[in-house]
Design a protein around this motif. Structure first.
Motif, PDB file in Angstrom:
ATOM      1  N   PRO A 437       5.361  -5.419   1.448  1.00 47.45           N
ATOM      2  CA  PRO A 437       5.505  -4.030   1.013  1.00 47.45           C
ATOM      3  C   PRO A 437       5.698  -3.907  -0.496  1.00 47.45           C
ATOM      4  CG  PRO A 437       7.595  -4.805   1.827  1.00 47.45           C
ATOM      5  CD  PRO A 437       6.634  -5.962   1.963  1.00 47.45           C
ATOM      6  N   PHE A 438       4.903  -4.637  -1.256  1.00 44.84           N
ATOM      7  CA  PHE A 438       5.098  -4.706  -2.704  1.00 44.84           C
ATOM      8  C   PHE A 438       3.804  -4.353  -3.428  1.00 44.84           C
ATOM      9  CE2 PHE A 438       7.160  -8.376  -0.574  1.00 44.84           C
ATOM     10  CZ  PHE A 438       8.480  -7.981  -0.651  1.00 44.84           C
ATOM     11  N   SER A 439       3.922  -3.608  -4.519  1.00 46.89           N
ATOM     12  CA  SER A 439       2.760  -3.390  -5.386  1.00 46.89           C
ATOM     13  C   SER A 439       2.762  -4.353  -6.559  1.00 46.89           C
ATOM     14  CB  SER A 439       2.750  -1.948  -5.911  1.00 46.89           C
ATOM     15  OG  SER A 439       3.934  -1.661  -6.647  1.00 46.89           O
ATOM     16  N   GLN A 440       3.859  -5.074  -6.744  1.00 44.25           N
ATOM     17  CA  GLN A 440       3.999  -6.020  -7.842  1.00 44.25           C
ATOM     18  C   GLN A 440       5.253  -6.839  -7.618  1.00 44.25           C
ATOM     19  OE1 GLN A 440       4.377  -3.231 -11.065  1.00 44.25           O
ATOM     20  NE2 GLN A 440       6.544  -2.891 -10.713  1.00 44.25           N
ATOM     21  N   GLY A 441       5.542  -7.728  -8.535  1.00 41.76           N
ATOM     22  CA  GLY A 441       6.763  -8.511  -8.451  1.00 41.76           C
ATOM     23  C   GLY A 441       6.535  -9.919  -7.942  1.00 41.76           C
ATOM     24  N   PRO A 442       7.587 -10.721  -7.907  1.00 41.73           N
ATOM     25  CA  PRO A 442       7.448 -12.140  -7.560  1.00 41.73           C
ATOM     26  C   PRO A 442       6.946 -12.366  -6.144  1.00 41.73           C
ATOM     27  CG  PRO A 442       9.767 -11.500  -7.702  1.00 41.73           C
ATOM     28  CD  PRO A 442       8.978 -10.379  -8.281  1.00 41.73           C
ATOM     29  N   GLU A 443       7.382 -11.528  -5.185  1.00 47.04           N
ATOM     30  CA  GLU A 443       6.914 -11.703  -3.815  1.00 47.04           C
ATOM     31  C   GLU A 443       5.424 -11.391  -3.711  1.00 47.04           C
ATOM     32  OE1 GLU A 443       9.432  -9.719  -4.673  1.00 47.04           O
ATOM     33  OE2 GLU A 443      11.260 -10.326  -3.587  1.00 47.04           O
TER      34      GLU A 443
END
Length: 846
Positions: A437-443
């Motif tokens: 559920p991410f648009s960016q970031g480490p995950e």
């Protein structure tokens, strides 16, 4: 975006955004920052002769999840709530087996109750209703039994239309028992009545058709036992014959028609979080587990054999709308079916995994069996089942989504087992991974890299952000690698149902189409919401028991889906140079469930002059708090001592500060998180802050707050150590802020504002039209000079569809018109707050 290559390739973007965020990260055409022309208008130059990316026939589709009571009580046309008496407090604390039912005694007496014993209908359908009729009443409507209230205000019953009543029943009376079946108003006024004769003490299905003499939006269904004896009932059903496409066990017509009007290219189902939450048990002895992951085999075959399950969103799901119905729905829509299956680890905040390899192997085999069920012939076990259930032809499944929003230690290993099994058994099937559920970031970065290295065909991205995020990220896919996986944007929305939300989404969709060589599929989410049971908002459509309410977001999706085109036509938009309004505002210090210490706060201007300085050797008079937390000066530092208070922001300085450097020293003393450093603070709902050690000290994020709603700008896995003093420095210049942690550049915020006009051009091979699509998100009319090169001729008459705001500013409505000034070069004035599609047809010659 990570791919198999170390760095993704970049390409020239065909949309030129003067002074925009995109200018900082992309390679552009030479016209950037140039005035459009002598008139000052924007220009769109269309190169009709140049080849552009092909647009996938499944470019836009729908994502259906049983959320917001979207199935039972929603698009599944069953009018009886809790038809098999299986509602349970495990589904919802307010539920009982008699939810939706009331006991009736009309001239008769006896006992009525729900029973779970060895006389049940079958092992999968464990509860049933037992009626012990002790005395016989007089009259056609006399008896003892139950009445169902349906969903929302009641059952929508239309005069003259036909409704199929069915029930599974048995009786202890050797002479048989008569059931009086009545459609009525809440007050008991009879609308239709029929009788059913139950014979024998073995379960059998009985049916009758009723047609009400009058209409009611609050109908009730009563079933009364006439005479004496013990009668057992289960699967009490009332289904309109007038379903969408006339299918038995089908879809609610008005809702399904609205969905069909979108003309979706695919149907993603059944979720979403209902797919991969719960435990991995089957519905069997001894526990008959009620909170299970979605297991497709439970949802096919006879309705009375489908077990109940708790829905992740807090209610019961009957599986009346199951995999057979989903595949049929996709087929009736002319859409590609895209099933989503669990992969042995849960998501959506759930924290479970398959308990052992044997369970994981069962789920892997279930996935292979699903493909066989969809496509297999009569010689295969599961293909033969599909044929036996009434669908001889295959469903033409060509892709499958493995998992939904999982990010747990076991995920990669489990996913790889599913991937390898499907690849080996069915190399013809496209495999879809996901990035959580991410648009960016480490995950997001980690999962992107994993998907690229694994070799999936598509990756399902999900994100819900503020409208400003969509406006400023139109370029997102311009720089994705063309040599890695393709993108399936399976869930997105801009957190609202106002026209500005829909316009932001429309602006973003121009970027999706422009990148049709990378973005192959996209679907807004969620699709449906029952007005009385909304767990997630926004949604594309809202409904109650009698009507459907579409949203501005629906109108945007419908316009794009009905005018996709088959190929992108290269175009260049040049915008007038704009004046950059810098980030401005006060500075702030805050904490969240954490005690922290701040010292040596300093703000210097662009010329090096000191705008503000506080070493806390005196008072805190320069700081203004929001009334939350416990701030005090202690030992020459400013300390917030509460470890439970949330958002304790104090601010200092001027709303007009811009182009400044803000530095401080911060130390976490105790608590669950880190500290927050704010800049560009206008008020309590509008600011930027650097949230170091947020989310229980699992990551650090720069958030932008607009009118109280926050969106992530940068996200990293930085954590904060208690007792350590950190040097913080934020350099604000124009619309850019550089953030330094202990003297090292941690991240850069570029919040340059995009031009308010967005465009893309596509070709429709079927009609021959060139479709110019323009979104004007501003409150001013936008004249644009449009030039077409490379076309044999462009007709002077063009069909135009415009989505414009309603008079109350709450909706978007489509309006068709004819524009008689089209040609190789023309100017068109795009209305404020509008989406406009101009269909340029071929002319007869120059």
């Amino acid at each position: 975006m990570p791919s198999k290559a170390t760095r993704p390739a970049q390409r020239a973007c065909t949309l030129v955004l003067a002074g925009s965020l995109a200018a900082a990260v992309l390679a552009f055409a030479p016209a950037i920052n140039a005035n459009a022309d002598a008139s000052g208008n924007r220009t769109i130059d269309i190169n009709a002769a140049a080849p552009g990316p092909a647009i996938d026939p499944a470019m836009y589709g729908i994502f259906y999840e049983d959320i917001n009571q979207g199935a039972d009580g929603g698009i599944y046309a069953e009018l009886v709530q809790n038809r098999s008496f299986e509602f349970n407090s495990a589904d919802n604390r307010a539920f009982t087996p008699m939810t939706g039912w009331e006991t009736l005694r009309r001239g008769s007496d006896g006992a009525v109750g729900v029973v779970n014993d060895d006389n049940r209908l079958n092992e999968k359908n464990r509860n049933y209703l037992r009626i012990d009729a002790m005395s016989a009443g007089a009259g056609a409507g006399a008896g003892i039994g139950v009445r169902n209230s349906g969903w929302n205000a009641g059952q929508k019953l239309e005069a003259g239309k036909k409704y199929n009543y069915s029930v599974w029943a048995r009786t202890s009376n050797p002479a048989g028992s008569t059931l009086a079946v009545t459609l009525e108003t809440p007050e008991g006024a009879r609308l239709a009545m029929a009788s059913v004769k139950v014979k024998g003490d073995n379960w059998a299905k009985y049916s009758v058709t009723l047609s009400p003499k009058d209409s009611s939006n609050a109908g009730r269904l009563s079933t009364l036992v006439q005479g004496t004896g013990t009668v057992r009932l289960d699967m009490v059903s009332l289904f309109p014959q007038d379903t969408w496409k006339g299918r038995p066990n089908g879809l609610r017509k008005d809702l399904a028609e609205k969905v069909a009007a979108l003309k979706p290219g695919f149907l993603r189902f059944p979720g979403g979080c209902i797919v991969n939450t719960g435990n991995y048990d089957s519905y069997s002895a001894p526990d008959y587990t009620r909170v299970r992951t979605y297991q497709w085999k439970e949802t096919i075959g006879p309705l009375e054999q489908r077990p109940a399950n708790r829905n992740f969103w807090g209610y019961n799901q009957t599986y009346g709308l199951g995999y057979m119905e989903y595949f049929q729905w996709a087929e009736d829509l002319g859409a590609i079916p895209v099933p989503v299956v669990p992969v042995g680890v849960t998501g959506c905040g759930d924290n479970k995994q398959a308990p052992d390899q044997a369970t994981l192997d069962r789920y892997i085999q279930d996935t292979l069996d699903l493909i066989e069920f969809a496509n297999g012939d009569a010689t295969t076990e599961w293909g033969a089942k599909r044929i036996a259930y009434g669908h001889p032809a295959p469903y033409k499944l060509d892709r499958i989504s493995l998992g939904n929003e999982e990010y747990k230690p076991e995920f990669k290993a489990y996913f790889t087992q599913f991937y390898n099994a499907v690849r080996k058994a069915h190399p013809e099937i496209k495999i879809i991974g996901n990035t959580g559920p991410f648009s960016q970031g480490p995950e997001f970065d980690d999962l992107s890299k994993f998907n690229a290295e694994t070799g999936v065909d598509l990756v399902d991205e999900h994100y819900y952000n503020e409208p400003s995020w969509f406006l400023n990220n139109n370029h997102r896919y311009d720089s994705y690698s063309r040599d890695s996986y393709k993108v399936f944007l399976g869930e997105y929305a801009s957190r609202g149902n106002k026209p500005d939300n829909a316009l932001a989404e429309a602006s973003y969709m121009t970027g999706l189409e422009r990148n049709a060589d990378v973005v192959k599929m996209a679907s807004y989410a969620p699709l449906l919401a029952n007005e009385s049971s909304v767990q997630w908002s926004p949604d594309m459509m809202f409904f109650d028991g009698t009507s459907v309410r579409t949203t501005p977001n629906y109108e945007v999706q419908k316009l794009f889906m009905n005018n996709v085109g088959t190929q992108v036509v290269p175009s260049t938009q040049v915008n007038p140079a704009s004046t950059v309004v810098p980030i401005s505002g006060r500075i702030g210090l805050s904490t969240w469930a954490t005690s922290a210490r701040y010292d040596d706060v300093k703000v210097t201007g662009a010329d090096g002059s000191t705008l503000f300085s506080d070493d806390f050797s005196g008072t805190a008079a320069a700081w203004t708090g929001n009334g939350v937390g416990s701030w005090s000066i202690q030992d020459g530092a400013y300390v917030q001592s509460s470890t439970t208070a949330q958002n304790t922001m104090v601010t200092a300085g001027s709303d007009n500060w811009s182009n400044y450097t803000f530095s401080t020293k911060a130390t976490k003393l105790a608590g669950s998180e880190g500290f927050l450093i704010a800049f560009g603070v206008k008020d309590t709902g509008n600011y930027y802050w650097w949230n170091l050690g947020g989310w229980n000290n699992t990551k650090s994020v720069v958030e932008k707050a607009v009118n109280g709603g926050k969106s992530n700008v940068i996200e990293k896995n930085t954590t904060i150590q208690a007792g350590k003093e950190y040097d913080i420095r934020i350099e604000v210049s124009g619309r850019v802020a550089k953030l330094y942690l202990d003297g090292v550049l941690w991240g850069t915020v570029d919040d340059s504002q995009a031009d308010p006009v967005y465009s893309v051009v596509t070709k429709d091979a079927r009609s021959g039209d060139t479709i110019v699509k323009v979104v004007n998100t501003s409150s001013a009319t936008a004249p644009v000079d449009i030039k077409v090169a490379g076309a044999a001729a462009v007709g002077s008459t063009a069909a135009v569809t415009t989505l414009r705001q309603t008079a109350d500013g709450q909706g978007l409505v489509p309006a068709g018109s004819t524009f008689n000034g089209a040609g190789d070069a023309f100017t068109y004035a795009f209305e404020p707050k509008s989406v406009t599609f101009i269909r340029l047809a071929a002319g007869s010659g120059k």
